[in-house]
Design a protein around this motif. Structure first.
Motif, PDB file in Angstrom:
ATOM      1  N   GLN A  16     -83.795 -38.002  58.349  1.00 15.89           N
ATOM      2  CA  GLN A  16     -84.120 -38.820  57.177  1.00 15.89           C
ATOM      3  C   GLN A  16     -83.075 -39.906  56.963  1.00 15.89           C
ATOM      4  O   GLN A  16     -83.387 -41.005  56.510  1.00 15.89           O
ATOM      5  N   GLU A  17     -81.828 -39.586  57.300  1.00 17.77           N
ATOM      6  CA  GLU A  17     -80.736 -40.541  57.126  1.00 17.77           C
ATOM      7  C   GLU A  17     -80.564 -41.465  58.332  1.00 17.77           C
ATOM      8  O   GLU A  17     -79.705 -42.336  58.338  1.00 17.77           O
ATOM      9  N   GLY A  18     -81.365 -41.231  59.393  1.00 17.65           N
ATOM     10  CA  GLY A  18     -81.356 -42.125  60.546  1.00 17.65           C
ATOM     11  C   GLY A  18     -80.331 -41.806  61.616  1.00 17.65           C
ATOM     12  O   GLY A  18     -79.938 -42.690  62.363  1.00 17.65           O
ATOM     13  N   TRP A  19     -79.884 -40.562  61.712  1.00 14.97           N
ATOM     14  CA  TRP A  19     -78.931 -40.195  62.754  1.00 14.97           C
ATOM     15  C   TRP A  19     -79.311 -38.843  63.343  1.00 14.97           C
ATOM     16  O   TRP A  19     -80.164 -38.151  62.834  1.00 14.97           O
TER      17      TRP A  19
END
Length: 87
Positions: A16-19
């Motif tokens: 969700q946080e892109g990592w």
């Protein structure tokens, strides 16, 4: 041969946080599949898949142990999009 890392809520949060979350103690699921070669080409959903053997490895050292036991080098794996695996 499918080698699937285990995932949990921490992985969903990272996505969700892109990592991508790294975790050397992550578990793995290994599955050895055989297919009917005559059914792989085309769009037939029934590829004659037979699960030959499956095992879970608790972490990376256990994964390396299973691969050694099965006579498979880690470098033998490729990305799913680089294989002929119909699944």
């Amino acid at each position: 041969m499918d080698n699937t890392p285990g995932r949990d809520a921490r992985d969903a949060l990272a996505a969700q946080e892109g990592w991508v979350r790294g975790d050397a103690s992550r578990g793995f699921r290994l599955e050895h599949w055989e297919y009917d070669a005559d059914r792989i080409d085309g769009f037939d959903y029934d590829v004659g898949a037979v699960l030959v053997r499956a095992v879970s490895a608790a972490d990376e050292p256990a994964l390396e142990g299973v691969l050694a036991l099965w006579g498979i080098q880690p470098a033998s794996f490729s990305y799913p999009w680089d294989s002929d695996d119909p699944r």
